[in-house]
Design a protein around this motif. Structure first.
Motif, PDB file in Angstrom:
ATOM      1  N   THR A  26       0.840  -1.199   0.000  1.00  8.42           N
ATOM      2  CA  THR A  26       0.000   0.000   0.000  1.00  8.42           C
ATOM      3  C   THR A  26       0.877   1.252   0.000  1.00  8.42           C
ATOM      4  O   THR A  26       1.840   1.337   0.758  1.00  8.42           O
ATOM      5  CB  THR A  26      -0.909   0.006   1.231  1.00  8.42           C
ATOM      6  OG1 THR A  26      -1.809  -1.116   1.152  1.00  8.42           O
ATOM      7  CG2 THR A  26      -1.728   1.278   1.293  1.00  8.42           C
ATOM      8  N   SER A  31      -0.782  -5.149  -1.418  1.00  6.24           N
ATOM      9  CA  SER A  31      -0.929  -5.732  -0.091  1.00  6.24           C
ATOM     10  C   SER A  31      -1.121  -4.630   0.951  1.00  6.24           C
ATOM     11  O   SER A  31      -0.567  -3.539   0.838  1.00  6.24           O
ATOM     12  CB  SER A  31       0.291  -6.572   0.255  1.00  6.24           C
ATOM     13  OG  SER A  31       1.443  -5.752   0.314  1.00  6.24           O
ATOM     14  N   SER A  32      -1.913  -4.948   1.976  1.00 10.46           N
ATOM     15  CA  SER A  32      -2.194  -3.952   3.030  1.00 10.46           C
ATOM     16  C   SER A  32      -1.206  -4.061   4.158  1.00 10.46           C
ATOM     17  O   SER A  32      -0.388  -4.972   4.206  1.00 10.46           O
ATOM     18  CB  SER A  32      -3.612  -4.146   3.540  1.00 10.46           C
ATOM     19  OG  SER A  32      -3.780  -5.466   4.016  1.00 10.46           O
ATOM     20  N   PRO A  89      -5.157  -1.241  -1.594  1.00 18.19           N
ATOM     21  CA  PRO A  89      -5.585  -2.641  -1.782  1.00 18.19           C
ATOM     22  C   PRO A  89      -6.744  -2.772  -2.772  1.00 18.19           C
ATOM     23  O   PRO A  89      -6.826  -3.772  -3.507  1.00 18.19           O
ATOM     24  CB  PRO A  89      -5.993  -3.060  -0.373  1.00 18.19           C
ATOM     25  CG  PRO A  89      -5.133  -2.232   0.521  1.00 18.19           C
ATOM     26  CD  PRO A  89      -5.024  -0.907  -0.169  1.00 18.19           C
TER      27      PRO A  89
END
Length: 117
Positions: free
Chosen positions: A14, A116-117, A88
């Motif tokens: 992110t 991806s977070s 995301p």
């Protein structure tokens, strides 16, 4: 006919950035616009950004305005999508599309972008 080949997808955290490329070959003289679409799992394909091949006029979906930039290099028959501040919810399969004069659209195979977070 126009053939399209996308590249540049991948996994990013992110807030990160990616640049997608789409190289066109074949009857590229007939192209009037290039677009990037995306499709997330379980969702419909949506238009992300588009650009006219001659004047270079660009348009964006509200969800990506200020974060994504579409550009083209007519000499290389290539369109780019610079994606910054990725979230995301940007995770999707990104497709390049070429709009031909007189109608008809060619599609690439897609390149996966995962944030991806």
């Amino acid at each position: 006919q126009v053939q399209l080949a996308e590249s540049g997808g991948g996994l990013v955290q992110t807030g990160g950035s990616l640049r997608l490329s789409c190289a066109a070959s074949g009857s590229t003289f007939s192209l009037i616009a290039m677009r990037w679409h995306r499709q997330a799992p379980g969702k419909q394909r949506e238009l992300v950004a588009g650009i006219s091949t001659s004047a270079g006029i660009a348009a964006y979906a509200d969800s990506v305005k200020g974060r994504f930039t579409i550009s083209r290099d007519n000499a290389k028959n290539t369109v780019y999508l610079q994606m910054n501040s990725l979230k995301p919810e940007d995770t999707a399969l990104y497709y390049c599309a070429a709009v031909r004069a007189g109608g008809g659209t060619s599609w690439g195979q897609g390149t996966q972008v995962t944030v991806s977070s």
